[in-house]
Design a protein around this motif. Structure first.
Motif: not given
Length: 311
Positions: A85-96, A116-122
């Motif tokens: 999960n930590a890896v995933v959240k880091e990735t989402y924060a970095d993509v365009d 969707l909520e989690n993605v919008r947070q990070v």
């Protein structure tokens, strides 16, 4: 990577990173492979098959899209789950761009909204595209209703929300999807040379192919408990052109070993045979695969072992 190869980037060229998110089994890895045009992410019928972040490259004359295939976001049950999960959240924060994948034949539910909520947070500022996958599985009415509902879900945050239906299996609307992603990317240079399809190293790809063969046809009890580590890869001294691959499959309980081995070891032989075929196709050479099983109790919660596997 030499920088001068990127000087020929045409005017208006776009490049950037995209990640597909969605509940387990919404077709993210299949979509990644279809866009890249080569199998780089393993696919299996079990949820949460992907474990490592894999980058696949989509090359077009006017853009270069780096697809970052990540493990799915889920409520973690083990240390492995937390680290993924930590890896995933880091990735989402970095993509365009983020593509939210929803299958045509399954209702949008709390799990989709949670993601969707989690993605919008990070990644609060990142463009989210709605993708209705598995177009071949839904009726026209289902697909229409799904597109509408997905559009409503996204447009509460983004009045220019874009939704698009695709079928990775039947290669329907893939170019349209490439176009939608391209339009959302910033202008910029190529990140990779034109002949690159992935930055995943060969050993990791081989380990993943073995894991995929092991998971094929199994029910839900095993996906998390199977890990594969490549011990060594050496050319065979007695047989020119043959590569010897020694690998270890880690399981958590003796009962799982019995499942993997099957009656009279038949299932295990089939796993080795299928994995060997895929590895030979990847490497373009003859391979001898020596696969051994080790039972390592609760390895998913063992920090030292997880570190060794690269988590």
């Amino acid at each position: 990577m030499n920088s001068h190869s990127f000087l020929d980037t045409p005017e208006g060229f776009r490049s950037g990173f995209v990640s597909f998110v969605g509940r387990p089994n919404t077709g993210k890895s299949t979509l990644t492979n279809a866009l890249v045009g080569q199998k780089i992410a393993i696919t299996a019928d079990q949820p949460e098959t992907t474990r490592h972040t894999i980058r696949g490259l989509v090359h077009r004359d006017d853009c270069q899209i780096v697809v970052v295939d990540t493990p799915g976001l889920h409520r973690p049950r083990t240390l492995l789950g937390e680290r993924l999960n930590a890896v995933v959240k880091e990735t989402y924060a970095d993509v365009d761009v983020i593509g939210l994948t929803i299958p045509a034949d399954e209702k949008i539910g709390p799990g989709d909204r949670w993601i969707l909520e989690n993605v919008r947070q990070v990644a609060p500022k990142t463009k989210i595209i709605g993708i209705v996958t598995k177009l071949d599985k839904g009726t026209r009415d289902q697909v229409g209703a799904q597109l509408l509902e997905l559009h409503q879900l996204l447009s509460s945050h983004d009045e220019d929300a874009v939704v698009i239906p695709v079928s990775a299996v039947e290669q329907v609307q893939l170019e349209e999807l490439v176009g939608v992603i391209r339009d959302a990317l910033p202008e910029g240079p190529k990140f990779y040379p034109d002949d690159h399809v992935t930055d995943e190293d060969v050993e990791k790809r081989i380990a993943e192919l073995i894991r995929e063969a092991a998971l094929a046809g199994l029910k839900d009890e095993l996906p998390h408990s199977v890990a594969v580590d490549i011990d060594e890869m050496l050319p065979d001294e007695d047989r020119p052109g043959v590569l010897n691959i020694h690998a270890i499959m880690y399981l958590e309980r003796p009962g799982q070993q019995r499942i993997i081995e099957g009656k009279d070891g038949r299932r295990f032989r089939r796993i080795v045979g299928n994995a060997r075929k895929e590895i030979m196709a990847l490497l373009g050479q003859n391979v001898y695969l020596d696969l051994r099983i080790k039972v390592l109790k609760n390895w998913q919660s063992d920090p030292k072992f997880l570190g060794r596997l690269g988590f």
